[in-house]
Enzyme design. Sequence first.
Site, PDB file in Angstrom:
ATOM      1  N   ARG A   1       0.826  -1.196   0.000  1.00 34.46           N
ATOM      2  CA  ARG A   1       0.000   0.000   0.000  1.00 34.46           C
ATOM      3  C   ARG A   1       0.867   1.256   0.000  1.00 34.46           C
ATOM      4  O   ARG A   1       2.024   1.233   0.395  1.00 34.46           O
ATOM      5  CB  ARG A   1      -0.903   0.026   1.241  1.00 34.46           C
ATOM      6  CG  ARG A   1      -1.991  -1.020   1.254  1.00 34.46           C
ATOM      7  CD  ARG A   1      -2.812  -0.924   2.538  1.00 34.46           C
ATOM      8  NE  ARG A   1      -1.987  -1.126   3.730  1.00 34.46           N
ATOM      9  CZ  ARG A   1      -1.542  -0.149   4.506  1.00 34.46           C
ATOM     10  NH1 ARG A   1      -1.825   1.114   4.227  1.00 34.46           N
ATOM     11  NH2 ARG A   1      -0.798  -0.425   5.568  1.00 34.46           N
TER      12      ARG A   1
ATOM     13  N   HIS B   1      -9.387  -4.432  13.074  1.00 36.85           N
ATOM     14  CA  HIS B   1      -8.320  -5.004  12.248  1.00 36.85           C
ATOM     15  C   HIS B   1      -7.747  -6.184  13.027  1.00 36.85           C
ATOM     16  O   HIS B   1      -6.792  -6.058  13.785  1.00 36.85           O
ATOM     17  CB  HIS B   1      -7.242  -3.958  11.977  1.00 36.85           C
ATOM     18  CG  HIS B   1      -6.200  -4.403  11.011  1.00 36.85           C
ATOM     19  ND1 HIS B   1      -4.874  -4.034  11.114  1.00 36.85           N
ATOM     20  CD2 HIS B   1      -6.282  -5.189   9.914  1.00 36.85           C
ATOM     21  CE1 HIS B   1      -4.193  -4.572  10.119  1.00 36.85           C
ATOM     22  NE2 HIS B   1      -5.012  -5.276   9.382  1.00 36.85           N
TER      23      HIS B   1
ATOM     24  N   ARG C   1       2.593 -12.181  -1.074  1.00 36.94           N
ATOM     25  CA  ARG C   1       1.248 -12.458  -0.563  1.00 36.94           C
ATOM     26  C   ARG C   1       0.539 -13.519  -1.391  1.00 36.94           C
ATOM     27  O   ARG C   1       0.861 -13.753  -2.553  1.00 36.94           O
ATOM     28  CB  ARG C   1       0.400 -11.179  -0.627  1.00 36.94           C
ATOM     29  CG  ARG C   1       0.870 -10.058   0.272  1.00 36.94           C
ATOM     30  CD  ARG C   1       0.225 -10.125   1.614  1.00 36.94           C
ATOM     31  NE  ARG C   1       0.608  -9.033   2.497  1.00 36.94           N
ATOM     32  CZ  ARG C   1       0.066  -8.807   3.676  1.00 36.94           C
ATOM     33  NH1 ARG C   1      -0.905  -9.596   4.116  1.00 36.94           N
ATOM     34  NH2 ARG C   1       0.461  -7.822   4.442  1.00 36.94           N
TER      35      ARG C   1
ATOM     36  N   SER D   1       1.060  -6.053  10.626  1.00 34.61           N
ATOM     37  CA  SER D   1       1.623  -6.997   9.663  1.00 34.61           C
ATOM     38  C   SER D   1       2.926  -7.589  10.196  1.00 34.61           C
ATOM     39  O   SER D   1       3.784  -6.877  10.722  1.00 34.61           O
ATOM     40  CB  SER D   1       1.882  -6.274   8.341  1.00 34.61           C
ATOM     41  OG  SER D   1       2.443  -7.132   7.388  1.00 34.61           O
TER      42      SER D   1
ATOM     43  N   LYS E   1      -8.415  -2.847   1.425  1.00 34.81           N
ATOM     44  CA  LYS E   1      -8.269  -1.872   2.501  1.00 34.81           C
ATOM     45  C   LYS E   1      -9.131  -0.634   2.264  1.00 34.81           C
ATOM     46  O   LYS E   1      -9.502   0.057   3.212  1.00 34.81           O
ATOM     47  CB  LYS E   1      -6.794  -1.482   2.667  1.00 34.81           C
ATOM     48  CG  LYS E   1      -5.934  -2.601   3.235  1.00 34.81           C
ATOM     49  CD  LYS E   1      -6.496  -3.154   4.542  1.00 34.81           C
ATOM     50  CE  LYS E   1      -5.584  -4.192   5.178  1.00 34.81           C
ATOM     51  NZ  LYS E   1      -6.202  -4.845   6.355  1.00 34.81           N
TER      52      LYS E   1
ATOM     53  N   ASP F   1      -8.435 -11.105   9.070  1.00 38.15           N
ATOM     54  CA  ASP F   1      -7.968  -9.717   8.992  1.00 38.15           C
ATOM     55  C   ASP F   1      -8.975  -8.652   9.416  1.00 38.15           C
ATOM     56  O   ASP F   1      -8.590  -7.668  10.034  1.00 38.15           O
ATOM     57  CB  ASP F   1      -7.508  -9.413   7.568  1.00 38.15           C
ATOM     58  CG  ASP F   1      -6.640  -8.172   7.475  1.00 38.15           C
ATOM     59  OD1 ASP F   1      -5.762  -8.008   8.335  1.00 38.15           O
ATOM     60  OD2 ASP F   1      -6.844  -7.363   6.558  1.00 38.15           O
TER      61      ASP F   1
ATOM     62  N   LYS G   1      -0.757 -12.609  12.920  1.00 44.15           N
ATOM     63  CA  LYS G   1      -2.220 -12.564  13.006  1.00 44.15           C
ATOM     64  C   LYS G   1      -2.870 -13.656  12.160  1.00 44.15           C
ATOM     65  O   LYS G   1      -3.757 -14.376  12.618  1.00 44.15           O
ATOM     66  CB  LYS G   1      -2.681 -11.171  12.559  1.00 44.15           C
ATOM     67  CG  LYS G   1      -4.139 -10.857  12.734  1.00 44.15           C
ATOM     68  CD  LYS G   1      -4.372  -9.347  12.777  1.00 44.15           C
ATOM     69  CE  LYS G   1      -3.701  -8.618  11.644  1.00 44.15           C
ATOM     70  NZ  LYS G   1      -4.341  -8.849  10.332  1.00 44.15           N
ATOM     71  N   THR G   2      -2.437 -13.783  10.910  1.00 39.57           N
ATOM     72  CA  THR G   2      -3.000 -14.803  10.026  1.00 39.57           C
ATOM     73  C   THR G   2      -2.553 -16.198  10.442  1.00 39.57           C
ATOM     74  O   THR G   2      -3.345 -17.136  10.511  1.00 39.57           O
ATOM     75  CB  THR G   2      -2.594 -14.529   8.565  1.00 39.57           C
ATOM     76  OG1 THR G   2      -3.125 -13.260   8.160  1.00 39.57           O
ATOM     77  CG2 THR G   2      -3.124 -15.605   7.637  1.00 39.57           C
TER      78      THR G   2
END
Length: 560
Positions: A88, A249, A351, A267, A229, A286, A271-272
Amino acid sequence: MKGLACPADFVYFFEILPLWLNKTLAMSVNIMLEAPVGALAELGLQTNEPIHYQLSPSELSEQTAKRNEGVLNDTGALVIKTGKFTGRSPKDKFTVKDELTADTVHWNNFNIPMEEKYFLQLKEKMIKYLSGKELWVRDCYACADENYRLSLRVINENPWSNLFCYNMFIRPTEKQLENFAPHWHIIQAPGFKANPAEDHTASENFAVLSFKHKTILIGGTGYTGEMKKGIFTMLNFVLPQRANVLSMHCSANMGKAGDTAIFFGLSGTGKTTLSADPNRLLIGDDEHGWNDEGVFNFEGGCYAKTIDLSEEKEPEIYNAIRPGALVENVTFFPGSNKIDFSSKAITENTRVSYPLSFISNALEPSIGKIPKNIFFLTADAYGILPPVSKLTAGQAMYQFISGYTAKVAGTEAGVKEPQSTFSACFGAPFLPLHPGKYAEMLGEKMKAHDVNVWMINTGWSGGPYGVGQRMKLAYTRAMITAALEGKLDNVSFEAHPVFGMMMPTECPGVPAEVLNPRNTWADKTRYDEKAKQLGAEFIKNFEKYASGVNEEILAAAPKI
């Protein structure tokens, strides 16, 4: 605008009230039945080239390959490069400042204002650019809970961007498509470049969000994450104000007994990875909302980092890389189409996107009950914070507003010092409202439901990056499992001398010596010095929020 009180009001606001604020959406059902051609004409899009509507993943993958824009890897996933941008671009993201947003959006370095006239000018230019081109159009949804569901129409100029939307948003049934009327549009054209002097953008690439026109414009960048996003940012504005839903988030999963856990983290904090637990049902990785009944996913897919991915460490994500998945910015081993997941040749932010159904234990629909445990994840590259600790309500709010992690400075030779990162509510770039609004809502829900809040450091132990070692994933999983199963409820705790959180002295499956980070450092005095330095960084960062929080939160600041 007056806030809305319940889900029924929320649906009423979007589906029944006259769409007087959005001429581009004021179409009759008859026109919508002609979608996409008739609907695109209403936007001003005219083309004699093919308009590809609701194509399947296999069709989109085949078209991408034929256009030489991507190739299949050895497992059948589509591999593409997003071009100049592999992440981003927060400084190029704008929000239209108008009567809806002037006094509601928290204008800052992430919420950068743009005058409405420049948005309309950009939109007109993009429509002109796309007219006459081959287009890919997809109708989809955001929000798994139908009480809050919003319909989206995405217009792309390439097939692989459309595949990303198939993977990441919620897929309507054929029946639902019969009378599909979009609440929002995403118009994405990586090949279109703005004129900064003329369009009042910062550069040629941009992402502009208009709440009044219910449209997101994305140009000059092929990074697919800008689309997801953009919708997340929209929901972070709409849901807290108009439906009293806390937008978060975070990732979320649920045990077989119905116990829901949510994981906040920036990030690279896990988390994932940590939410994809084979022993629990995945709600999402997410973006979620928390209403009076429970937690629901905003999305229909996962967008996981693949750097250093292995089947041993992350089997669910590894095995999701198959036909239908979209892998971004990876490279192959020489002479093969086998992905080298360790390579950072293009970017460290490699990704993969895939539908939730690719995860064997995904919950359908992706809606969970009221959370019993909340985990704040940090990858502390300084090696200061404990690997697991329990927080009071005040500490939880302080840490939530701080949103801390510390990343390795970069990949240049000789650069070893970590860099602190503070991102309010673990998602500052996507929060249109003041962080205090989200923190206040989280605090109310935590106290109302007596939720346990834990901080998990997935970063370094025994010293900072370059000296210590990264915390073993097996240990982190064991700590989280112990917290979820109540195995830390009756153990003894000790307070961290600087940050105050309570550290367990024992945890099943974890060596006791790693639970207090000071014990893992060879130089204890050095640890004490670095802990105070980090505490001072927290205090300095929190200065900008101090005037808007209560004494309970202020009292949770580090003691240096």
